[in-house]
Enzyme design. Structure first.
Site, PDB file in Angstrom:
ATOM      1  CE1 TYR A  22       9.963   0.068 -10.257  1.00 52.01           C
ATOM      2  CE2 TYR A  22      10.444   2.206 -11.439  1.00 52.01           C
ATOM      3  CZ  TYR A  22       9.680   1.385 -11.147  1.00 52.01           C
ATOM      4  OH  TYR A  22       8.198   1.518 -11.364  1.00 52.01           O
ATOM      5  CE  LYS A 137       9.835   4.050  -8.687  1.00 54.91           C
ATOM      6  NZ  LYS A 137       8.414   4.249  -9.170  1.00 54.91           N
ATOM      7  CD  GLU A 175       0.062   3.307  -6.863  1.00 51.49           C
ATOM      8  OE1 GLU A 175       0.829   4.317  -6.764  1.00 51.49           O
ATOM      9  OE2 GLU A 175       0.231   2.244  -6.462  1.00 51.49           O
ATOM     10  CG  LEU A 199       5.767   4.151  -5.396  1.00 51.17           C
ATOM     11  CD1 LEU A 199       6.636   3.091  -4.959  1.00 51.17           C
ATOM     12  CD2 LEU A 199       6.082   4.709  -6.708  1.00 51.17           C
TER      13      LEU A 199
HETATM   14  N1  PDD Z   1       6.531   5.628 -11.760  1.00 55.01           N
HETATM   15  N2  PDD Z   1       2.650   5.120  -8.663  1.00 55.01           N
HETATM   16  C1  PDD Z   1       3.225   4.049  -9.249  1.00 55.01           C
HETATM   17  C2  PDD Z   1       2.931   2.581  -9.279  1.00 55.01           C
HETATM   18  C3  PDD Z   1       4.437   4.446 -10.129  1.00 55.01           C
HETATM   19  O1  PDD Z   1       5.094   3.705 -10.878  1.00 55.01           O
HETATM   20  C4  PDD Z   1       4.759   5.720  -9.987  1.00 55.01           C
HETATM   21  C5  PDD Z   1       6.222   6.258 -10.886  1.00 55.01           C
HETATM   22  C6  PDD Z   1       4.391   6.646  -9.315  1.00 55.01           C
HETATM   23  C7  PDD Z   1       4.593   8.127  -9.194  1.00 55.01           C
HETATM   24  O2  PDD Z   1       6.081   8.329  -8.197  1.00 55.01           O
HETATM   25  P1  PDD Z   1       6.946   9.616  -8.417  1.00 55.01           P
HETATM   26  O3  PDD Z   1       6.100  10.668  -8.059  1.00 55.01           O
HETATM   27  O4  PDD Z   1       7.881   9.191  -7.453  1.00 55.01           O
HETATM   28  O5  PDD Z   1       7.541   9.374  -9.764  1.00 55.01           O
HETATM   29  C8  PDD Z   1       3.175   6.232  -8.264  1.00 55.01           C
HETATM   30  C9  PDD Z   1       7.688   5.733 -12.480  1.00 55.01           C
HETATM   31  C10 PDD Z   1       7.772   7.344 -12.883  1.00 55.01           C
HETATM   32  C11 PDD Z   1       8.048   4.965 -13.443  1.00 55.01           C
HETATM   33  O6  PDD Z   1       7.809   3.743 -13.139  1.00 55.01           O
HETATM   34  O7  PDD Z   1       8.467   4.874 -14.563  1.00 55.01           O
END
Ligand code: PDD
Length: 280
Positions: A22, A137, A175, A199
């Protein structure tokens, strides 16, 4: 279509196996933020699970622009979800391959309110018990769900994940359960390296670019667990939360227990960047 009318088969491999990937893309002033970066990360996720991208980047862009156009709201957040499709239940890939399932939805983008920006949020720490491909992801988010719930159970916003098992390197931070984490010590912004254990956040990239462009001292390297627990400031970043200060960790104040100078600077620069680059 209205979300209540959207349907998928119970045999969809996303439903049965969590076999899919996703993306979450913020939209500012009706324009997708860093679309190329999100499509690039999507391609990496699809390649990693050996699923052919069902659309070209141009098709994705057209679909995304239509989704934005068909929804109200200047700021939205888009959720894209691709699974290996519908097939008789068997762990191995369907052979011949079936059509991937593609699902997209738009929701209002609700960035953190001023009160939360002023107070910061609480976090807890927990061992990172996920697999070794956290760069994908994946829609299979059960570990992240369980880890994030630890924070909610403690009245907090996020769980900071510590890898305990790489003994030679000692414990280090990867993270958050649904965000990237930065550490601030003695005026230096510390970020963990983008590898298979986290991620690669798009917001993380923006923050590091902003730091570089504004002569903010920063280092990308392994961050020992002890550095997290002794931080002057902790920050979390994600597409929906943007940049937030973490002001307590495991019930103890982080630094002064208030959002610090690095947060104030980066938050301001991030908002300026949005206004000047995205909304102009
Ligand atoms: N999640 N690490 C993880 C495990 C995440 O699920 C996310 C973001 C990030 C940050 O990535 P980005 O800056 O590209 O949003 C890091 C999204 C927002 C979600 O699952 O809703």
């Amino acid at each position: 279509m209205p979300i209540e009318d959207a349907r998928i088969s119970v045999l969809d491999r996303g439903f049965i196996f969590g076999d899919g990937v996703y993306e979450v893309i913020p939209v500012y002033s009706r324009k997708a933020f860093r679309l190329q970066s999100h499509l690039h990360r999507l391609q990496h996720s699809l390649d990693s699970i050996r699923l052919t991208n069902p659309h070209s980047d141009a098709d994705w862009a057209a679909n995304i622009n239509e989704l934005i156009a068909r929804n109200t709201g200047e700021d939205q957040y888009l959720y894209l979800h691709i699974t290996r499709g519908i097939a008789k239940r068997d762990h191995a890939f369907p052979n011949p391959p079936v059509k991937p399932t593609v699902f997209m939805m738009s929701s209002p983008l609700l960035t953190p309110p001023d009160a939360l920006l002023a107070s910061g949020v609480g976090a807890v720490s927990a061992p990172d018990n996920r697999w070794l491909r956290c760069d994908i992801k994946s829609i299979a988010l059960l570990p992240n769900v369980l880890l994030r719930q630890l924070a909610v159970d403690a009245g907090c916003a996020e769980t900071i994940l510590i890898r305990p098992e790489f003994k030679a390197e000692g414990e280090f931070m990867t993270e958050g359960a649904a965000s990237n984490i930065f550490v601030v010590k003695n005026g230096v912004l510390l970020a963990p390296p983008k590898d298979n254990l986290m991620l690669p956040g798009i917001t993380y990239d923006v923050v590091l670019e902003i730091a570089a462009a504004n002569n903010i001292p920063h280092e990308v390297r392994r961050i020992a667990a002890a550095e997290v627990f002794n931080a002057d400031e902790l920050l979390l970043t994600s597409s929906t939360k943007e940049v937030l200060a973490i002001t307590t960790l495991d019930g103890k104040p982080v630094g002064t227990g208030k959002p610090g100078a690095m947060f104030a600077k980066l938050h301001m620069l991030y908002q300026n960047f949005k206004r000047d680059v995205m909304r102009s």
